[in-house]
Motif scaffolding. Structure first.
Motif, PDB file in Angstrom:
ATOM      1  N   ASN A  46      39.078  24.053  42.289  1.00  0.00           N
ATOM      2  CA  ASN A  46      38.020  24.878  42.863  1.00  0.00           C
ATOM      3  C   ASN A  46      38.482  25.627  44.118  1.00  0.00           C
ATOM      4  OD1 ASN A  46      35.366  25.811  42.488  1.00  0.00           O
ATOM      5  ND2 ASN A  46      34.613  24.513  44.148  1.00  0.00           N
ATOM      6  N   SER A  47      39.782  25.847  44.245  1.00  0.00           N
ATOM      7  CA  SER A  47      40.281  26.600  45.395  1.00  0.00           C
ATOM      8  C   SER A  47      39.791  28.045  45.292  1.00  0.00           C
ATOM      9  CB  SER A  47      41.814  26.577  45.413  1.00  0.00           C
ATOM     10  OG  SER A  47      42.337  27.472  44.439  1.00  0.00           O
ATOM     11  N   PRO A  48      39.750  28.785  46.413  1.00  0.00           N
ATOM     12  CA  PRO A  48      39.263  30.180  46.371  1.00  0.00           C
ATOM     13  C   PRO A  48      39.978  31.038  45.333  1.00  0.00           C
ATOM     14  CG  PRO A  48      39.444  29.440  48.638  1.00  0.00           C
ATOM     15  CD  PRO A  48      40.046  28.350  47.794  1.00  0.00           C
ATOM     16  N   ILE A  49      41.286  30.892  45.230  1.00  0.00           N
ATOM     17  CA  ILE A  49      42.025  31.692  44.257  1.00  0.00           C
ATOM     18  C   ILE A  49      41.654  31.306  42.835  1.00  0.00           C
ATOM     19  CG2 ILE A  49      44.330  32.134  43.299  1.00  0.00           C
ATOM     20  CD1 ILE A  49      45.394  32.130  46.171  1.00  0.00           C
ATOM     21  N   ASN A  50      41.550  30.008  42.562  1.00  0.00           N
ATOM     22  CA  ASN A  50      41.205  29.578  41.209  1.00  0.00           C
ATOM     23  C   ASN A  50      39.791  30.002  40.827  1.00  0.00           C
ATOM     24  OD1 ASN A  50      43.707  28.535  40.810  1.00  0.00           O
ATOM     25  ND2 ASN A  50      43.152  26.407  41.161  1.00  0.00           N
ATOM     26  N   ARG A  51      38.884  30.002  41.804  1.00  0.00           N
ATOM     27  CA  ARG A  51      37.538  30.500  41.518  1.00  0.00           C
ATOM     28  C   ARG A  51      37.587  31.976  41.156  1.00  0.00           C
ATOM     29  NH1 ARG A  51      35.975  27.547  46.183  1.00  0.00           N
ATOM     30  NH2 ARG A  51      35.649  29.501  47.327  1.00  0.00           N
ATOM     31  N   TRP A  52      38.356  32.750  41.904  1.00  0.00           N
ATOM     32  CA  TRP A  52      38.486  34.177  41.623  1.00  0.00           C
ATOM     33  C   TRP A  52      39.089  34.391  40.240  1.00  0.00           C
ATOM     34  CZ3 TRP A  52      42.117  37.693  40.181  1.00  0.00           C
ATOM     35  CH2 TRP A  52      41.820  39.040  40.372  1.00  0.00           C
ATOM     36  N   LEU A  53      40.118  33.629  39.903  1.00  0.00           N
ATOM     37  CA  LEU A  53      40.762  33.781  38.598  1.00  0.00           C
ATOM     38  C   LEU A  53      39.786  33.479  37.460  1.00  0.00           C
ATOM     39  CD1 LEU A  53      44.197  32.141  39.449  1.00  0.00           C
ATOM     40  CD2 LEU A  53      43.796  34.553  38.986  1.00  0.00           C
ATOM     41  N   ARG A  54      38.947  32.453  37.642  1.00  0.00           N
ATOM     42  CA  ARG A  54      37.958  32.127  36.613  1.00  0.00           C
ATOM     43  C   ARG A  54      36.909  33.235  36.482  1.00  0.00           C
ATOM     44  NH1 ARG A  54      38.284  26.921  38.818  1.00  0.00           N
ATOM     45  NH2 ARG A  54      36.355  27.231  39.992  1.00  0.00           N
ATOM     46  N   GLU A  55      36.424  33.701  37.624  1.00  0.00           N
ATOM     47  CA  GLU A  55      35.378  34.722  37.599  1.00  0.00           C
ATOM     48  C   GLU A  55      35.874  36.042  37.020  1.00  0.00           C
ATOM     49  OE1 GLU A  55      34.209  34.853  41.656  1.00  0.00           O
ATOM     50  OE2 GLU A  55      33.246  32.872  41.614  1.00  0.00           O
ATOM     51  N   ASN A  56      37.160  36.292  37.195  1.00  0.00           N
ATOM     52  CA  ASN A  56      37.729  37.531  36.675  1.00  0.00           C
ATOM     53  C   ASN A  56      38.456  37.325  35.349  1.00  0.00           C
ATOM     54  OD1 ASN A  56      37.517  39.826  38.926  1.00  0.00           O
ATOM     55  ND2 ASN A  56      37.721  37.846  39.925  1.00  0.00           N
ATOM     56  N   ARG A  57      38.313  36.125  34.824  1.00  0.00           N
ATOM     57  CA  ARG A  57      38.890  35.789  33.520  1.00  0.00           C
ATOM     58  C   ARG A  57      40.378  36.059  33.469  1.00  0.00           C
ATOM     59  NH1 ARG A  57      34.200  37.861  29.264  1.00  0.00           N
ATOM     60  NH2 ARG A  57      32.506  36.636  30.157  1.00  0.00           N
ATOM     61  N   LYS A  58      41.055  35.676  34.546  1.00  0.00           N
ATOM     62  CA  LYS A  58      42.505  35.833  34.586  1.00  0.00           C
ATOM     63  C   LYS A  58      43.122  34.488  34.939  1.00  0.00           C
ATOM     64  CE  LYS A  58      42.453  40.690  35.943  1.00  0.00           C
ATOM     65  NZ  LYS A  58      42.851  41.679  36.964  1.00  0.00           N
ATOM     66  N   PRO A  59      43.139  33.561  33.996  1.00  0.00           N
ATOM     67  CA  PRO A  59      43.705  32.239  34.279  1.00  0.00           C
ATOM     68  C   PRO A  59      45.187  32.322  34.594  1.00  0.00           C
ATOM     69  CG  PRO A  59      43.392  32.527  31.930  1.00  0.00           C
ATOM     70  CD  PRO A  59      42.727  33.705  32.597  1.00  0.00           C
ATOM     71  N   VAL A  60      45.648  31.401  35.418  1.00  0.00           N
ATOM     72  CA  VAL A  60      47.074  31.349  35.747  1.00  0.00           C
ATOM     73  C   VAL A  60      47.844  31.007  34.487  1.00  0.00           C
ATOM     74  CG1 VAL A  60      48.834  30.194  37.110  1.00  0.00           C
ATOM     75  CG2 VAL A  60      46.587  30.641  38.098  1.00  0.00           C
ATOM     76  N   LYS A  61      48.825  31.837  34.174  1.00  0.00           N
ATOM     77  CA  LYS A  61      49.601  31.600  32.960  1.00  0.00           C
ATOM     78  C   LYS A  61      50.559  30.439  33.155  1.00  0.00           C
ATOM     79  CE  LYS A  61      49.466  36.368  31.321  1.00  0.00           C
ATOM     80  NZ  LYS A  61      50.287  37.556  30.973  1.00  0.00           N
ATOM     81  N   LYS A  62      50.622  29.578  32.143  1.00  0.00           N
ATOM     82  CA  LYS A  62      51.596  28.497  32.176  1.00  0.00           C
ATOM     83  C   LYS A  62      52.975  29.075  31.953  1.00  0.00           C
ATOM     84  CE  LYS A  62      48.970  24.912  32.790  1.00  0.00           C
ATOM     85  NZ  LYS A  62      49.137  24.026  33.945  1.00  0.00           N
ATOM     86  N   LYS A  63      53.969  28.450  32.526  1.00  0.00           N
ATOM     87  CA  LYS A  63      55.326  28.944  32.364  1.00  0.00           C
ATOM     88  C   LYS A  63      55.787  28.703  30.928  1.00  0.00           C
ATOM     89  CE  LYS A  63      56.544  27.859  37.098  1.00  0.00           C
ATOM     90  NZ  LYS A  63      55.349  27.138  37.452  1.00  0.00           N
ATOM     91  N   ARG A  64      56.486  29.702  30.387  1.00  0.00           N
ATOM     92  CA  ARG A  64      57.029  29.547  29.052  1.00  0.00           C
ATOM     93  C   ARG A  64      58.288  28.700  29.083  1.00  0.00           C
ATOM     94  NH1 ARG A  64      56.941  35.497  26.218  1.00  0.00           N
ATOM     95  NH2 ARG A  64      54.672  35.792  26.164  1.00  0.00           N
TER      96      ARG A  64
END
Length: 199
Positions: free
Chosen positions: A176-194
């Protein structure tokens, strides 16, 4: 060392970042800031001579000694930047969200001195011990002898704080960090490393 480059990149009427200045303390502080700008990355900052020597670490730090994380040296930041969290508005340098991922103090590695920190920085082989909440133990920043003068590697030493399984900084970040909230709200999840292994 100078803050001129830092200041010329910013208009402090429009960014909440501190103008700050130099401040020497008995303990060298360090901070790692997670920064969602054009790309999500981590900024490692080590206080030396009253200012924060700074490196952008795209994949984040690791406690696994086998990981050699690229660290691009950037301009010195003022001491007061150690506490900075917030939003840098669009149109400003580094526009995005900044949050503190880890902080604490650091020391020269055992057997070395304050002078060795400055010598190591100048020679491109800086060794130090982190005393943080997430990052602990001995690390090295090693300058790459390449065409890019600001390219370094951040490497964990194999000590009692090292891990030998895959380490992902994102897995040690509050959901629930500010960045993670922003990523969820903007539907841009952090990509897992390949995986580097081709299937």
């Amino acid at each position: 060392m100078s803050l001129l480059r830092y200041k010329t990149k910013r208009n402090f009427r429009y960014t909440p970042e501190p103008e700050g200045g130099m401040r020497k303390t008995k303990k060298h502080i360090f901070v790692i800031q997670r920064h969602k700008a054009t790309r999500l990355h981590y900024d490692l900052r080590l206080e030396l001579d009253g200012m924060l020597k700074s490196w952008a670490v795209p994949k984040g730090p690791s406690l696994n000694p086998s990981d050699k994380r690229l660290a691009m040296m950037v301009e010195d930041h003022p001491y007061d930047y150690k506490d900075f969290e917030g939003i840098i508005p669009e149109g400003n340098y580094g526009a995005g969200i900044v949050e503190i991922w880890d902080k604490g103090h650091y020391t020269p590695i055992k057997g070395q001195s304050e002078k060795d920190l400055k010598t190591g920085l100048k020679s491109g082989n800086l060794k130090f011990t982190l005393h943080g909440k997430k990052l602990k133990g001995d690390f090295a920043l090693v300058k790459l002898r390449s065409s890019e003068e600001n390219a370094w590697l951040l490497i964990k030493h194999n000590d009692e704080h090292a891990v030998h399984e895959p380490y992902d900084s994102e897995e040690h970040t509050p959901k629930n960090s500010p960045i993670n909230r922003w990523l969820r709200e903007n539907r841009k999840p952090v990509k897992k490393k390949r995986s580097s292994t081709a299937l």
